[in-house]
Motif scaffolding. Structure first.
Motif, PDB file in Angstrom:
ATOM      1  N   SER A 142       0.847  -1.191   0.000  1.00  0.00           N
ATOM      2  CA  SER A 142       0.000   0.000   0.000  1.00  0.00           C
ATOM      3  C   SER A 142       0.882   1.240   0.000  1.00  0.00           C
ATOM      4  O   SER A 142       2.066   1.185   0.355  1.00  0.00           O
ATOM      5  N   ALA A 143       0.283   2.354  -0.412  1.00  0.00           N
ATOM      6  CA  ALA A 143       0.926   3.668  -0.313  1.00  0.00           C
ATOM      7  C   ALA A 143       0.040   4.536   0.558  1.00  0.00           C
ATOM      8  O   ALA A 143      -1.191   4.451   0.467  1.00  0.00           O
ATOM      9  N   VAL A 209      -8.046   0.624  -7.699  1.00  0.00           N
ATOM     10  CA  VAL A 209      -7.431   0.636  -6.372  1.00  0.00           C
ATOM     11  C   VAL A 209      -8.510   0.903  -5.333  1.00  0.00           C
ATOM     12  O   VAL A 209      -9.598   1.412  -5.639  1.00  0.00           O
ATOM     13  N   SER A 210      -8.190   0.567  -4.107  1.00  0.00           N
ATOM     14  CA  SER A 210      -9.045   0.899  -2.972  1.00  0.00           C
ATOM     15  C   SER A 210      -8.392   2.045  -2.218  1.00  0.00           C
ATOM     16  O   SER A 210      -7.213   1.973  -1.862  1.00  0.00           O
ATOM     17  N   VAL A 211      -9.159   3.095  -1.987  1.00  0.00           N
ATOM     18  CA  VAL A 211      -8.648   4.279  -1.298  1.00  0.00           C
ATOM     19  C   VAL A 211      -9.375   4.436   0.028  1.00  0.00           C
ATOM     20  O   VAL A 211     -10.605   4.321   0.096  1.00  0.00           O
ATOM     21  N   VAL A 230      -3.757   3.917  -0.199  1.00  0.00           N
ATOM     22  CA  VAL A 230      -4.164   3.346  -1.476  1.00  0.00           C
ATOM     23  C   VAL A 230      -3.620   1.925  -1.552  1.00  0.00           C
ATOM     24  O   VAL A 230      -2.425   1.701  -1.319  1.00  0.00           O
ATOM     25  N   ALA A 231      -4.481   0.983  -1.870  1.00  0.00           N
ATOM     26  CA  ALA A 231      -4.078  -0.421  -2.003  1.00  0.00           C
ATOM     27  C   ALA A 231      -4.489  -0.929  -3.378  1.00  0.00           C
ATOM     28  O   ALA A 231      -5.543  -0.553  -3.897  1.00  0.00           O
ATOM     29  N   ARG A 237      -9.922  -5.677   2.892  1.00  0.00           N
ATOM     30  CA  ARG A 237      -9.995  -5.069   4.212  1.00  0.00           C
ATOM     31  C   ARG A 237     -10.931  -5.944   5.057  1.00  0.00           C
ATOM     32  O   ARG A 237     -12.048  -6.205   4.642  1.00  0.00           O
ATOM     33  N   VAL A 238     -10.456  -6.376   6.204  1.00  0.00           N
ATOM     34  CA  VAL A 238     -11.254  -7.236   7.061  1.00  0.00           C
ATOM     35  C   VAL A 238     -11.658  -6.447   8.282  1.00  0.00           C
ATOM     36  O   VAL A 238     -10.810  -5.959   9.029  1.00  0.00           O
TER      37      VAL A 238
END
Length: 241
Positions: A142-143, A209-211, A230-231, A237-238
């Motif tokens: 991730s970033a 991406v997921s933000v 950002v992933a 995500r759990v």
């Protein structure tokens, strides 16, 4: 005290997920067998089978012939802001074994409007920004960018240095100011990778991406940190309750 009406197998799932998210159960670790789960939590073996099936369905485990069910979180798990805060405060470490971060920059710079609004700063005011990329042995995980109020530049000068802070930023801020992070709020959205995110994660511009945008609060409800992570696609995500 309210009774916990969560089905027994989900209670076990939540406990094991918590151990995976915290890093207590690391990638490659063997999970308890069906018989062990049934004995330890006093549930039927058929119910214990549902526990392992749920973890596999969430991308947190897989069956290995001759071994059993093992944790497989390295490629799939994206830890939320709340997970990182909890780990920092309970273990003194933000990253589990096998993960590490590189701080790309640490500086005072103009805060974007959404950050300025949260910190109640005037438009165009400066705030502290720390940018980092988190890696495991497979590459970038991730970033993320963290923002802090400008007055912390004097009380927590480490925030303006690109060296990693032992125990993480929440611990450093608590040590210097007495303000302890006790809660985190996070909002997420599916977006397309910007040029900056694409470069950080080693993916193509426009990739899905997921933000997540997060806020850390102290016990008085004040904001300690706000950030954005950002992933890349395929990382779960759990959420725990």
């Amino acid at each position: 005290m309210a009774l916990d009406r969560t089905p027994p197998y989900l209670q076990v799932v939540q406990e094991l997920k918590g151990r995976i998210i915290s890093g207590d159960l690391a990638d490659g670790d063997r999970l308890p067998s069906v018989r062990q789960i049934a004995d330890q939590w006093q549930i039927a073996q058929a119910t214990a089978m549902k526990v392992l099936a749920a973890l596999r369905a969430d991308g947190l485990a897989e069956s290995v012939t001759g071994v059993g069910t093992v944790v497989r979180s390295r490629r799939n798990l994206h830890r939320s802001a709340a997970d990182r805060l909890e780990r920092a405060l309970t273990t003194g470490k933000i990253y589990p074994e096998g993960e590490y971060a590189k701080i790309l920059s640490a500086e005072l710079t103009t805060a974007p409007t959404w950050v300025a609004d949260l910190f109640e700063l005037q438009e165009g005011a400066q705030a502290i920004r720390r940018r980092r990329v988190t890696y495991n042995e497979d590459g970038a995980v991730s970033a993320s960018t963290s923002w802090f109020a400008p007055d912390l530049a004097e009380s927590v000068p480490a925030l303006l240095q690109t060296e990693r802070i032992p125990g993480g930023t929440p611990s450093a801020i608590e040590a210097a100011t007495g303000r302890r992070g006790v809660a985190a709020e996070e909002a997420t959205a599916a977006m397309s990778a910007t040029p900056e995110a694409a470069q950080d994660l080693g993916i193509k511009v426009g990739s899905p991406v997921s933000v997540g945008r997060n806020i850390y609060f102290d016990s008085a409800g004040g904001i300690i940190e706000v950030g954005e992570s950002v992933a890349p696609e395929g990382r779960w995500r759990v959420h725990r309750r």
